[in-house]
Motif scaffolding. Structure first.
Motif, PDB file in Angstrom:
ATOM      1  N   GLU A  42       0.830  -1.215   0.000  1.00  0.00           N
ATOM      2  CA  GLU A  42       0.000   0.000   0.000  1.00  0.00           C
ATOM      3  C   GLU A  42       0.862   1.261   0.000  1.00  0.00           C
ATOM      4  OE1 GLU A  42      -2.608  -0.379   3.358  1.00  0.00           O
ATOM      5  OE2 GLU A  42      -4.032  -1.644   2.256  1.00  0.00           O
ATOM      6  N   LEU A  43       2.058   1.155   0.568  1.00  0.00           N
ATOM      7  CA  LEU A  43       2.985   2.288   0.587  1.00  0.00           C
ATOM      8  C   LEU A  43       3.809   2.368  -0.697  1.00  0.00           C
ATOM      9  CD1 LEU A  43       4.300   1.853   4.248  1.00  0.00           C
ATOM     10  CD2 LEU A  43       2.748   3.647   3.422  1.00  0.00           C
ATOM     11  N   GLY A  44       3.579   1.408  -1.613  1.00  0.00           N
ATOM     12  CA  GLY A  44       4.351   1.369  -2.841  1.00  0.00           C
ATOM     13  C   GLY A  44       5.736   0.770  -2.645  1.00  0.00           C
ATOM     14  N   LEU A  45       5.887  -0.008  -1.573  1.00  0.00           N
ATOM     15  CA  LEU A  45       7.173  -0.600  -1.247  1.00  0.00           C
ATOM     16  C   LEU A  45       7.055  -2.118  -1.214  1.00  0.00           C
ATOM     17  CD1 LEU A  45       8.035   1.784   1.726  1.00  0.00           C
ATOM     18  CD2 LEU A  45       8.972   1.903  -0.592  1.00  0.00           C
ATOM     19  N   GLY A  46       8.172  -2.776  -1.195  1.00  0.00           N
ATOM     20  CA  GLY A  46       8.216  -4.227  -1.049  1.00  0.00           C
ATOM     21  C   GLY A  46       9.421  -4.598  -0.223  1.00  0.00           C
ATOM     22  N   VAL A  47       9.459  -5.836   0.212  1.00  0.00           N
ATOM     23  CA  VAL A  47      10.616  -6.312   0.958  1.00  0.00           C
ATOM     24  C   VAL A  47      11.732  -6.577  -0.044  1.00  0.00           C
ATOM     25  CG1 VAL A  47      11.519  -8.076   2.520  1.00  0.00           C
ATOM     26  CG2 VAL A  47       9.119  -7.351   2.705  1.00  0.00           C
ATOM     27  N   PRO A  48      12.863  -5.882   0.106  1.00  0.00           N
ATOM     28  CA  PRO A  48      13.960  -6.098  -0.844  1.00  0.00           C
ATOM     29  C   PRO A  48      14.678  -7.419  -0.576  1.00  0.00           C
ATOM     30  CG  PRO A  48      14.630  -4.552   0.860  1.00  0.00           C
ATOM     31  CD  PRO A  48      13.169  -4.878   1.109  1.00  0.00           C
ATOM     32  N   GLU A  49      15.590  -7.764  -1.457  1.00  0.00           N
ATOM     33  CA  GLU A  49      16.477  -8.896  -1.194  1.00  0.00           C
ATOM     34  C   GLU A  49      17.361  -8.534  -0.002  1.00  0.00           C
ATOM     35  OE1 GLU A  49      16.551 -11.899  -2.813  1.00  0.00           O
ATOM     36  OE2 GLU A  49      14.738 -11.134  -3.789  1.00  0.00           O
ATOM     37  N   VAL A  50      17.788  -9.528   0.738  1.00  0.00           N
ATOM     38  CA  VAL A  50      18.690  -9.283   1.861  1.00  0.00           C
ATOM     39  C   VAL A  50      20.004  -8.740   1.312  1.00  0.00           C
ATOM     40  CG1 VAL A  50      19.938 -10.344   3.778  1.00  0.00           C
ATOM     41  CG2 VAL A  50      17.612 -11.093   3.237  1.00  0.00           C
ATOM     42  N   VAL A  51      20.467  -7.655   1.911  1.00  0.00           N
ATOM     43  CA  VAL A  51      21.727  -7.041   1.485  1.00  0.00           C
ATOM     44  C   VAL A  51      22.874  -7.947   1.927  1.00  0.00           C
ATOM     45  CG1 VAL A  51      23.255  -5.049   1.741  1.00  0.00           C
ATOM     46  CG2 VAL A  51      20.773  -4.710   1.604  1.00  0.00           C
ATOM     47  N   PRO A  52      23.740  -8.340   1.000  1.00  0.00           N
ATOM     48  CA  PRO A  52      24.871  -9.192   1.388  1.00  0.00           C
ATOM     49  C   PRO A  52      25.803  -8.449   2.342  1.00  0.00           C
ATOM     50  CG  PRO A  52      24.686  -9.016  -1.013  1.00  0.00           C
ATOM     51  CD  PRO A  52      23.721  -8.046  -0.422  1.00  0.00           C
ATOM     52  N   PRO A  53      26.363  -9.147   3.312  1.00  0.00           N
ATOM     53  CA  PRO A  53      27.296  -8.502   4.247  1.00  0.00           C
ATOM     54  C   PRO A  53      28.503  -7.921   3.519  1.00  0.00           C
ATOM     55  CG  PRO A  53      26.639 -10.670   5.049  1.00  0.00           C
ATOM     56  CD  PRO A  53      26.126 -10.548   3.639  1.00  0.00           C
ATOM     57  N   VAL A  54      29.027  -6.810   4.067  1.00  0.00           N
ATOM     58  CA  VAL A  54      30.217  -6.194   3.493  1.00  0.00           C
ATOM     59  C   VAL A  54      31.473  -6.613   4.248  1.00  0.00           C
ATOM     60  CG1 VAL A  54      28.964  -4.230   2.539  1.00  0.00           C
ATOM     61  CG2 VAL A  54      29.954  -4.053   4.830  1.00  0.00           C
ATOM     62  N   ALA A  55      31.322  -7.471   5.257  1.00  0.00           N
ATOM     63  CA  ALA A  55      32.460  -7.983   6.032  1.00  0.00           C
ATOM     64  C   ALA A  55      32.069  -9.365   6.567  1.00  0.00           C
ATOM     65  CB  ALA A  55      32.812  -7.005   7.157  1.00  0.00           C
ATOM     66  N   VAL A  56      32.678  -9.788   7.654  1.00  0.00           N
ATOM     67  CA  VAL A  56      32.459 -11.129   8.194  1.00  0.00           C
ATOM     68  C   VAL A  56      31.368 -11.083   9.273  1.00  0.00           C
ATOM     69  CG1 VAL A  56      33.541 -13.133   9.275  1.00  0.00           C
ATOM     70  CG2 VAL A  56      34.861 -11.690   7.721  1.00  0.00           C
ATOM     71  N   GLN A  80      15.169   3.322   4.010  1.00  0.00           N
ATOM     72  CA  GLN A  80      15.727   2.202   3.256  1.00  0.00           C
ATOM     73  C   GLN A  80      16.452   1.236   4.187  1.00  0.00           C
ATOM     74  OE1 GLN A  80      15.146   1.545  -0.015  1.00  0.00           O
ATOM     75  NE2 GLN A  80      16.140  -0.420   0.386  1.00  0.00           N
ATOM     76  N   CYS A  81      17.151   1.773   5.177  1.00  0.00           N
ATOM     77  CA  CYS A  81      17.797   0.908   6.174  1.00  0.00           C
ATOM     78  C   CYS A  81      16.746   0.039   6.864  1.00  0.00           C
ATOM     79  CB  CYS A  81      18.516   1.745   7.224  1.00  0.00           C
ATOM     80  SG  CYS A  81      19.967   2.651   6.661  1.00  0.00           S
ATOM     81  N   ALA A  82      15.596   0.630   7.182  1.00  0.00           N
ATOM     82  CA  ALA A  82      14.515  -0.120   7.829  1.00  0.00           C
ATOM     83  C   ALA A  82      13.984  -1.211   6.908  1.00  0.00           C
ATOM     84  CB  ALA A  82      13.399   0.828   8.260  1.00  0.00           C
ATOM     85  N   LEU A  83      13.820  -0.892   5.638  1.00  0.00           N
ATOM     86  CA  LEU A  83      13.389  -1.917   4.677  1.00  0.00           C
ATOM     87  C   LEU A  83      14.395  -3.064   4.614  1.00  0.00           C
ATOM     88  CD1 LEU A  83      12.037   0.131   1.645  1.00  0.00           C
ATOM     89  CD2 LEU A  83      10.759  -1.536   2.999  1.00  0.00           C
ATOM     90  N   ASN A  84      15.670  -2.718   4.614  1.00  0.00           N
ATOM     91  CA  ASN A  84      16.703  -3.749   4.582  1.00  0.00           C
ATOM     92  C   ASN A  84      16.691  -4.570   5.871  1.00  0.00           C
ATOM     93  OD1 ASN A  84      17.422  -2.872   2.025  1.00  0.00           O
ATOM     94  ND2 ASN A  84      19.087  -1.580   2.761  1.00  0.00           N
ATOM     95  N   ALA A  85      16.385  -3.932   6.994  1.00  0.00           N
ATOM     96  CA  ALA A  85      16.271  -4.660   8.260  1.00  0.00           C
ATOM     97  C   ALA A  85      15.074  -5.610   8.217  1.00  0.00           C
ATOM     98  CB  ALA A  85      16.138  -3.682   9.427  1.00  0.00           C
ATOM     99  N   ILE A  86      13.974  -5.168   7.630  1.00  0.00           N
ATOM    100  CA  ILE A  86      12.795  -6.032   7.488  1.00  0.00           C
ATOM    101  C   ILE A  86      13.155  -7.268   6.669  1.00  0.00           C
ATOM    102  CG2 ILE A  86      10.525  -6.190   6.379  1.00  0.00           C
ATOM    103  CD1 ILE A  86      10.066  -3.245   7.312  1.00  0.00           C
ATOM    104  N   ALA A  87      13.926  -7.078   5.603  1.00  0.00           N
ATOM    105  CA  ALA A  87      14.359  -8.220   4.789  1.00  0.00           C
ATOM    106  C   ALA A  87      15.216  -9.176   5.613  1.00  0.00           C
ATOM    107  CB  ALA A  87      15.123  -7.733   3.562  1.00  0.00           C
ATOM    108  N   ALA A  88      16.136  -8.629   6.403  1.00  0.00           N
ATOM    109  CA  ALA A  88      17.006  -9.463   7.232  1.00  0.00           C
ATOM    110  C   ALA A  88      16.191 -10.221   8.278  1.00  0.00           C
ATOM    111  CB  ALA A  88      18.081  -8.600   7.900  1.00  0.00           C
ATOM    112  N   ILE A  89      15.216  -9.546   8.885  1.00  0.00           N
ATOM    113  CA  ILE A  89      14.357 -10.200   9.879  1.00  0.00           C
ATOM    114  C   ILE A  89      13.574 -11.332   9.227  1.00  0.00           C
ATOM    115  CG2 ILE A  89      12.336  -9.874  11.364  1.00  0.00           C
ATOM    116  CD1 ILE A  89      13.477  -6.938  11.804  1.00  0.00           C
ATOM    117  N   ARG A  90      12.968 -11.060   8.087  1.00  0.00           N
ATOM    118  CA  ARG A  90      12.181 -12.085   7.404  1.00  0.00           C
ATOM    119  C   ARG A  90      13.038 -13.282   7.022  1.00  0.00           C
ATOM    120  NH1 ARG A  90       8.692 -11.025   1.967  1.00  0.00           N
ATOM    121  NH2 ARG A  90      10.755 -11.197   1.037  1.00  0.00           N
ATOM    122  N   SER A  91      14.314 -13.045   6.707  1.00  0.00           N
ATOM    123  CA  SER A  91      15.185 -14.146   6.283  1.00  0.00           C
ATOM    124  C   SER A  91      15.398 -15.184   7.381  1.00  0.00           C
ATOM    125  CB  SER A  91      16.537 -13.608   5.791  1.00  0.00           C
ATOM    126  OG  SER A  91      17.368 -13.211   6.870  1.00  0.00           O
TER     127      SER A  91
END
Length: 156
Positions: A13-27, A72-83
């Motif tokens: 409804e907000l015109g957004l979707g859950v993005p793909e999980v952002v790959p880690p940039v470190a370990v 956008q950080c929150a959207l990425n966090a939502i993706a990580a949580i869902r994963s």
């Protein structure tokens, strides 16, 4: 949810979707579940594989741009949580920490963090109401202006 809509439906409804999980940039991993709690790694404002902006808020980055980055950080966090949670139906946002790379005279970190907090409220309703810290820092990874980490609970 009181309105019967799933978090994914509210995002749509907000015109957004859950993005793909952002790959880690470190370990590290994007999220870890411990019992009923999910802890995310710090999420940067990555969109389509690149940072939305770089630099300091109050300098090269406006407060408005930084607020969009926090969303956008929150959207990425939502993706990580869902994963790790499987779906978002039983997610409750418990704590949000927003780090804002800012110039020494910028004091609007709470307003920037609202970009994340307001999204969580819109997506999760009462289950999106959370405790929060908004912290000004001198620099973040990859020169990102904002980084958000989240603690969520899987209820029910």
């Amino acid at each position: 949810m009181a309105d019967g809509k799933s978090p994914e439906e509210r995002l749509a409804e907000l015109g957004l979707g859950v993005p793909e999980v952002v790959p880690p940039v470190a370990v590290y991993v994007p999220a870890v579940r411990v019992g009923s709690l999910v802890y995310t790694a710090g999420q940067l404002p990555m969109l389509d594989g690149a940072l939305m902006a770089t630099g300091k808020v109050g300098g090269e980055v406006t407060a408005e741009q930084a607020t969009a980055c926090a969303q956008q950080c929150a959207l990425n966090a939502i993706a990580a949580i869902r994963s790790v949670a499987g779906d978002l139906t039983h997610v409750r946002i418990v704590k949000v920490v927003a780090f804002v790379a800012s110039t020494p005279d910028f004091t609007g970190q709470p307003g920037v963090a609202n970009g994340a907090s307001e999204l969580f409220g819109s997506v999760f309703g009462d289950a999106g109401v959370h405790a929060r810290s908004a912290v000004g820092v001198p620099v973040l990874p990859l020169d990102a202006p904002v980084e958000v980490e989240v603690t969520a609970e899987i209820v029910g």
